[in-house]
Design a protein around this motif. Sequence first.
Motif, PDB file in Angstrom:
ATOM      1  N   SER A 301       0.794  -1.201   0.093  1.00 15.78           N
ATOM      2  CA  SER A 301       0.056   0.021  -0.001  1.00 15.78           C
ATOM      3  C   SER A 301       0.910   1.198   0.077  1.00 15.78           C
ATOM      4  CB  SER A 301      -0.889  -0.112   1.387  1.00 15.78           C
ATOM      5  OG  SER A 301      -1.761  -1.074   1.300  1.00 15.78           O
ATOM      6  N   LEU A 302       1.952   1.231   0.755  1.00 14.79           N
ATOM      7  CA  LEU A 302       2.948   2.445   0.827  1.00 14.79           C
ATOM      8  C   LEU A 302       3.473   2.622  -0.567  1.00 14.79           C
ATOM      9  CD1 LEU A 302       4.722   2.023   4.247  1.00 14.79           C
ATOM     10  CD2 LEU A 302       2.867   3.646   3.457  1.00 14.79           C
ATOM     11  N   VAL A 303       3.925   1.594  -1.095  1.00 13.66           N
ATOM     12  CA  VAL A 303       4.281   1.634  -2.647  1.00 13.66           C
ATOM     13  C   VAL A 303       3.119   2.219  -3.519  1.00 13.66           C
ATOM     14  CG1 VAL A 303       5.245   0.338  -4.629  1.00 13.66           C
ATOM     15  CG2 VAL A 303       6.071  -0.190  -2.297  1.00 13.66           C
ATOM     16  N   VAL A 304       2.204   1.908  -3.590  1.00 18.46           N
ATOM     17  CA  VAL A 304       1.243   2.373  -4.376  1.00 18.46           C
ATOM     18  C   VAL A 304       0.946   3.983  -4.187  1.00 18.46           C
ATOM     19  CG1 VAL A 304      -1.275   2.403  -5.005  1.00 18.46           C
ATOM     20  CG2 VAL A 304      -0.003   0.183  -4.680  1.00 18.46           C
ATOM     21  N   MET A 305       0.911   4.285  -2.753  1.00 14.91           N
ATOM     22  CA  MET A 305       0.632   5.803  -2.577  1.00 14.91           C
ATOM     23  C   MET A 305       2.000   6.497  -2.790  1.00 14.91           C
ATOM     24  SD  MET A 305      -1.376   5.635   1.167  1.00 14.91           S
ATOM     25  CE  MET A 305      -0.139   4.473   2.090  1.00 14.91           C
ATOM     26  N   PHE A 306       3.170   6.088  -2.689  1.00 16.27           N
ATOM     27  CA  PHE A 306       4.179   6.741  -3.177  1.00 16.27           C
ATOM     28  C   PHE A 306       4.204   6.878  -4.727  1.00 16.27           C
ATOM     29  CE2 PHE A 306       6.249   5.654   0.893  1.00 16.27           C
ATOM     30  CZ  PHE A 306       6.618   7.089   1.594  1.00 16.27           C
ATOM     31  N   ALA A 307       3.622   5.833  -5.394  1.00 16.47           N
ATOM     32  CA  ALA A 307       3.762   6.022  -6.829  1.00 16.47           C
ATOM     33  C   ALA A 307       2.733   7.031  -7.285  1.00 16.47           C
ATOM     34  CB  ALA A 307       3.372   4.364  -7.222  1.00 16.47           C
ATOM     35  N   ASN A 308       1.661   7.050  -6.786  1.00 20.18           N
ATOM     36  CA  ASN A 308       0.565   8.192  -6.776  1.00 20.18           C
ATOM     37  C   ASN A 308       1.180   9.651  -6.835  1.00 20.18           C
ATOM     38  OD1 ASN A 308      -1.366   6.401  -7.491  1.00 20.18           O
ATOM     39  ND2 ASN A 308      -2.239   6.379  -5.281  1.00 20.18           N
ATOM     40  N   ILE A 309       1.905   9.699  -5.823  1.00 22.64           N
ATOM     41  CA  ILE A 309       2.751  11.165  -5.435  1.00 22.64           C
ATOM     42  C   ILE A 309       3.655  11.335  -6.901  1.00 22.64           C
ATOM     43  CG2 ILE A 309       4.279  12.287  -4.085  1.00 22.64           C
ATOM     44  CD1 ILE A 309       3.089  11.009  -1.933  1.00 22.64           C
ATOM     45  N   MET A 310       4.314  10.443  -7.435  1.00 22.12           N
ATOM     46  CA  MET A 310       5.396  10.505  -8.495  1.00 22.12           C
ATOM     47  C   MET A 310       4.606  10.676  -9.650  1.00 22.12           C
ATOM     48  SD  MET A 310       8.013  10.536  -6.896  1.00 22.12           S
ATOM     49  CE  MET A 310       9.069  10.575  -8.684  1.00 22.12           C
ATOM     50  N   THR A 311       3.404  10.046  -9.844  1.00 23.16           N
ATOM     51  CA  THR A 311       2.490  10.381 -10.841  1.00 23.16           C
ATOM     52  C   THR A 311       2.075  11.666 -11.071  1.00 23.16           C
ATOM     53  OG1 THR A 311       1.736   7.807 -10.738  1.00 23.16           O
ATOM     54  CG2 THR A 311       0.323   9.485 -11.984  1.00 23.16           C
ATOM     55  N   ASP A 312       1.621  12.364  -9.912  1.00 22.45           N
ATOM     56  CA  ASP A 312       1.257  13.930 -10.097  1.00 22.45           C
ATOM     57  C   ASP A 312       2.480  14.694 -10.334  1.00 22.45           C
ATOM     58  OD1 ASP A 312      -1.116  13.228  -9.100  1.00 22.45           O
ATOM     59  OD2 ASP A 312      -0.979  13.379  -7.043  1.00 22.45           O
ATOM     60  N   LEU A 313       3.680  14.370  -9.871  1.00 27.48           N
ATOM     61  CA  LEU A 313       4.817  15.278 -10.248  1.00 27.48           C
ATOM     62  C   LEU A 313       5.128  15.075 -11.782  1.00 27.48           C
ATOM     63  CD1 LEU A 313       7.242  14.501  -7.188  1.00 27.48           C
ATOM     64  CD2 LEU A 313       5.735  16.354  -7.537  1.00 27.48           C
ATOM     65  N   VAL A 314       5.260  13.987 -12.193  1.00 28.65           N
ATOM     66  CA  VAL A 314       5.325  13.891 -13.730  1.00 28.65           C
ATOM     67  C   VAL A 314       4.116  14.254 -14.522  1.00 28.65           C
ATOM     68  CG1 VAL A 314       5.628  12.001 -15.427  1.00 28.65           C
ATOM     69  CG2 VAL A 314       6.540  11.523 -13.198  1.00 28.65           C
ATOM     70  N   TYR A 315       3.271  14.341 -13.984  1.00 24.60           N
ATOM     71  CA  TYR A 315       1.895  14.838 -14.746  1.00 24.60           C
ATOM     72  C   TYR A 315       2.123  16.531 -14.828  1.00 24.60           C
ATOM     73  CZ  TYR A 315      -2.667  13.675 -16.363  1.00 24.60           C
ATOM     74  OH  TYR A 315      -3.883  13.243 -17.155  1.00 24.60           O
ATOM     75  N   ALA A 316       2.512  17.028 -13.943  1.00 23.69           N
ATOM     76  CA  ALA A 316       2.948  18.471 -13.743  1.00 23.69           C
ATOM     77  C   ALA A 316       3.997  18.961 -14.578  1.00 23.69           C
ATOM     78  CB  ALA A 316       2.949  18.979 -12.269  1.00 23.69           C
ATOM     79  N   ARG A 317       4.817  17.954 -14.516  1.00 28.46           N
ATOM     80  CA  ARG A 317       6.147  18.239 -15.688  1.00 28.46           C
ATOM     81  C   ARG A 317       5.812  18.028 -17.164  1.00 28.46           C
ATOM     82  NH1 ARG A 317      10.920  20.524 -15.688  1.00 28.46           N
ATOM     83  NH2 ARG A 317      12.483  19.280 -16.877  1.00 28.46           N
ATOM     84  N   LEU A 318       4.996  17.321 -17.632  1.00 27.44           N
ATOM     85  CA  LEU A 318       4.622  17.042 -18.994  1.00 27.44           C
ATOM     86  C   LEU A 318       3.322  18.090 -19.457  1.00 27.44           C
ATOM     87  CD1 LEU A 318       3.812  13.242 -19.154  1.00 27.44           C
ATOM     88  CD2 LEU A 318       5.761  14.493 -20.007  1.00 27.44           C
ATOM     89  N   ASP A 319       2.749  18.480 -18.332  1.00 30.16           N
ATOM     90  CA  ASP A 319       1.742  19.810 -18.905  1.00 30.16           C
ATOM     91  C   ASP A 319       1.925  20.982 -17.822  1.00 30.16           C
ATOM     92  OD1 ASP A 319      -0.490  20.951 -19.489  1.00 30.16           O
ATOM     93  OD2 ASP A 319      -1.895  19.575 -19.555  1.00 30.16           O
ATOM     94  N   PRO A 320       2.562  22.093 -18.111  1.00 29.76           N
ATOM     95  CA  PRO A 320       2.737  23.158 -17.357  1.00 29.76           C
ATOM     96  C   PRO A 320       1.241  23.749 -16.804  1.00 29.76           C
ATOM     97  CG  PRO A 320       4.094  23.321 -19.240  1.00 29.76           C
ATOM     98  CD  PRO A 320       2.995  22.088 -19.593  1.00 29.76           C
ATOM     99  N   ARG A 321       0.232  23.334 -17.409  1.00 27.84           N
ATOM    100  CA  ARG A 321      -0.942  23.994 -17.011  1.00 27.84           C
ATOM    101  C   ARG A 321      -1.502  23.407 -15.775  1.00 27.84           C
ATOM    102  NH1 ARG A 321      -4.538  22.372 -22.363  1.00 27.84           N
ATOM    103  NH2 ARG A 321      -3.467  20.495 -21.791  1.00 27.84           N
ATOM    104  N   ILE A 322      -0.899  22.285 -15.388  1.00 25.05           N
ATOM    105  CA  ILE A 322      -1.417  21.601 -14.039  1.00 25.05           C
ATOM    106  C   ILE A 322      -0.544  22.146 -13.032  1.00 25.05           C
ATOM    107  CG2 ILE A 322      -1.415  19.352 -12.931  1.00 25.05           C
ATOM    108  CD1 ILE A 322      -1.775  18.174 -15.693  1.00 25.05           C
ATOM    109  N   GLU A 323      -1.330  22.529 -11.913  1.00 23.27           N
ATOM    110  CA  GLU A 323      -0.728  23.287 -10.650  1.00 23.27           C
ATOM    111  C   GLU A 323      -0.630  22.064  -9.462  1.00 23.27           C
ATOM    112  OE1 GLU A 323      -2.398  26.875  -9.593  1.00 23.27           O
ATOM    113  OE2 GLU A 323      -1.809  27.753 -11.697  1.00 23.27           O
ATOM    114  N   LEU A 324       0.275  21.984  -8.931  1.00 19.78           N
ATOM    115  CA  LEU A 324       0.449  21.182  -7.679  1.00 19.78           C
ATOM    116  C   LEU A 324      -0.072  21.868  -6.366  1.00 19.78           C
ATOM    117  CD1 LEU A 324       3.977  19.386  -8.135  1.00 19.78           C
ATOM    118  CD2 LEU A 324       1.771  18.575  -8.706  1.00 19.78           C
ATOM    119  N   LYS A 325      -1.001  21.449  -5.909  1.00 18.96           N
ATOM    120  CA  LYS A 325      -1.932  22.103  -4.735  1.00 18.96           C
ATOM    121  C   LYS A 325      -1.813  21.254  -3.403  1.00 18.96           C
ATOM    122  CE  LYS A 325      -4.725  25.320  -7.511  1.00 18.96           C
ATOM    123  NZ  LYS A 325      -6.189  25.472  -7.965  1.00 18.96           N
TER     124      LYS A 325
END
Length: 325
Positions: A301-325
């Motif tokens: 479960s910890l691995v999956v939750m950390f993977a979700n955080i990394m997914t959000d970071l990569v998402y924001a990197r690919l699309d500058p319109r996405i803001e991390l809040k």
Amino acid sequence: MLRQLTYVCGRLIQIIPVALLIILANFFLLKLAPGDISEIMAGEMGAATPEFMAELRTQFGTDQSLLAQLLHYYQKLLSFDLGYSFRNGMEVTALIADRLPATAMLAGASLALAVLLGVGLGWLGANTRRAWLKNVVSVFTSIGFATPLFWVGLMLIVFFSIHLKWLPTGGVEDLDAEYQGFERLADIGKHMIMPVLSLTLFYVAIYARITRAAIKDVQKLDFVRTAKAKGIGKHRVSIIHVLRNALLPVVTVTGMQIGSILSGSVVVETVFAWPGMGRLAFDAVMQRDLNLLLGVLFCSSLVVMFANIMTDLVYARLDPRIELK
């Protein structure tokens, strides 16, 4: 950078109550299963007398109330103690630390290869004008998606190990050979080929389908037509403008697939006798080893939750319109 760091710290704080709730749910769900480790071990010893059963339950702590067992588990968790596996005679933390690298190698290599091949096939299927090539990609993805993992693994063993005798049937390395250095790495790589291929085939089909559909959608957008009207080369438009934006759903699915690839590794690790977390979880279920199974589920479960955080970071990197809040 500061915004990303603040976002990660906030998400890590949010993980704590989620992890506690996951432990609570896993604990009571596992307690609903019939039988416990005391009954299993007493039956194997042939000494299932009431006195001996009571002694085992006292030793394993299963004579206490469910609330008392849960609070005791939470208390040990605060000191990073996942409990003791009475079946294996080892600390759960040590068992997981011993098996985690093998699963990380298998899942990491399979996921990376699946993304690369799946994105490549999806891009090829969306951009080629050759009808036969599109049909080949479509048939391949359909077969890969519909074929069970265990059947692929067994067929690979029959073909490459039994008939051709090119690859070992299972395990992570040849312990009898006592290889060192580069020879050991080569031996581990040889043992990884078939398990990685078994896991990769299924996920390649998923990524190829998603990439192809995403590219088709992005190609219809206005900014792509504008880039073409400016005279930008076809391949540059296809890679820089189209593929980059088409990768957004691929990144989303990749984050979601972390959990499923860990569950899929249970089948593959069992077929190939791969000493990883999946095989450890399977053995824990069969042996009613509650502490071990709770530890494996918690770490997964910890691995999956950390993977979700990394997914959000990569998402924001690919699309500058996405803001991390």
